[in-house]
Scaffold this motif. Sequence first.
Motif, short mmCIF file in Angstrom:
data_model
loop_
_atom_site.label_atom_id
_atom_site.label_comp_id
_atom_site.label_asym_id
_atom_site.label_seq_id
_atom_site.Cartn_x
_atom_site.Cartn_y
_atom_site.Cartn_z
N SER A 138 1.98 4.99 0.55
CA SER A 138 1.53 6.07 1.42
C SER A 138 1.20 7.31 0.59
CB SER A 138 2.60 6.38 2.47
OG SER A 138 3.78 6.85 1.82
N GLU A 139 0.60 8.29 1.25
CA GLU A 139 0.27 9.54 0.55
C GLU A 139 1.53 10.23 0.05
OE1 GLU A 139 -2.57 10.69 -0.30
OE2 GLU A 139 -3.78 9.13 0.67
N THR A 150 0.85 -1.19 0.00
CA THR A 150 0.00 0.00 0.00
C THR A 150 0.88 1.24 0.00
OG1 THR A 150 -1.74 -1.15 1.23
CG2 THR A 150 -1.80 1.26 1.23
#
Length: 347
Positions: free
Chosen positions: A28-29, A26
Motif C-alpha cells: 500500500s501507499e 501489492t
Amino acid sequence: MTSIERTAYPRFKRLITARELHVFFTPSEEERAWAQEAADSDEHQLALLLALKSYQRMGCFPKAHDVPDQVVEFVRRAAELLEDTLPVYASGRTAERHRSWVRERCGMRYDGPGARALAEETMRIEAASKNNPADLINIALEKLVEAGLEIPRFSTLDAMASTVRARVNEEILAGIRERMTEDERMRLLGLVDIVGLDGKTLFNALKHNPGRATWSNFKRLKGHLTWVDGLGETGKWLESVASGKVADFAGEAQAQDAAALKDYTPNRRVALIACLAAKARMRARDDLTTMFCKRMAGRRRRPARSWRRSGASSRRSWSGWSPTTARCCSRSTSAGPRRRRGRRPPR
C-alpha cells in the motif's frame, strides 16, 4: 524427512497467479512510505517490502533464495524501483533489524524458545493418537498461529515431530508389554520361530486369508479364530491405546516377515506382534460373520435354482408331446410355484 507439500506449512507456490500477486503482494501507499523512510537504500527498501509482504502472507520470514523471482519483480515494480535493484542486505544485523520492524508492524512477537516449547507440547499430546508426522506438524502450526507466535523453520518442526513421535511410541509399546504376562510374551515371541521341517512360522498365520465362502473355509476360519483367541487377552494388552495407533503398529508388523521382525529388539517386537494379533482377532470375527451370512443367503436361493433346473429338464421331455400341451406345461413351469391367494377384505 516429511515432505513440506504434505503439511500446511506456509510456502510459496510454484505457480503464482496474477490475482494472488495483486491481493497478497501489492504494498500500500502507507507501506511504501514506511519502507522508504526506514531503509537507507533502494536495495534495503526492496528487501524490507519483501519481508513485510511475505510475513503478512506466511507468518514467517522465508530465506532469500526461496522468494520467487516473480514476486521480487512484482514488488519492485509496485515500489517503482529501478530494474537492476536487488533485495540484498549489507550485513546480518540489518536483516535482523528489518525483521524486528516487520514483527512490530504486524503485531507479532518473536519467542523462539516459547514457540518450540508450545509446538513440542502440542505434538506430545497429539502423538498419543496420531502417528503421521505431517499431522503433528499441522496441529502445532495451528496452535502457534492461535498463540500469535512466529512459526519456526520447517526443518525444526520436522525434526521435533520425528523425535516426539518416536518417544511417545516407545512409551505406548512399553505400556503394552507391561500389561502382558511373561507366558504371553514368550508365546508371541515364539511365533517368529520356525516350526517343523517346512521352514514356516506361525507368524504368517496372523495374516490368514479367509478365502471363498464355503463351509470348509468356514470351519477352518473358526479354528483360526480359536487359535488367535488362545494367544491372550488382546483387549487387556491394548487398553487405553488409540485405535489409530493400534492400526499403525499392526500395519508395521504385517509389512514385515518373520526374519525382518527378528532384527527388532525383543521389547518392540512383542508389542508389534500383540497389535497384529488384536487386528487378526477382529478381522477373523468379521470374516466369520460375513462368511456365515453368505452361506445362509446361498441356502435361501438354492430352491429357486433347483426349480428352474427341474423346469428345464421338463421342457426337454415335452419334445414328443403335442404343441398345445407342451406350451401350456411350459408356461405353468416357468411361472414357478403358484402362491395361495388370500381372501379379499370385506368392503
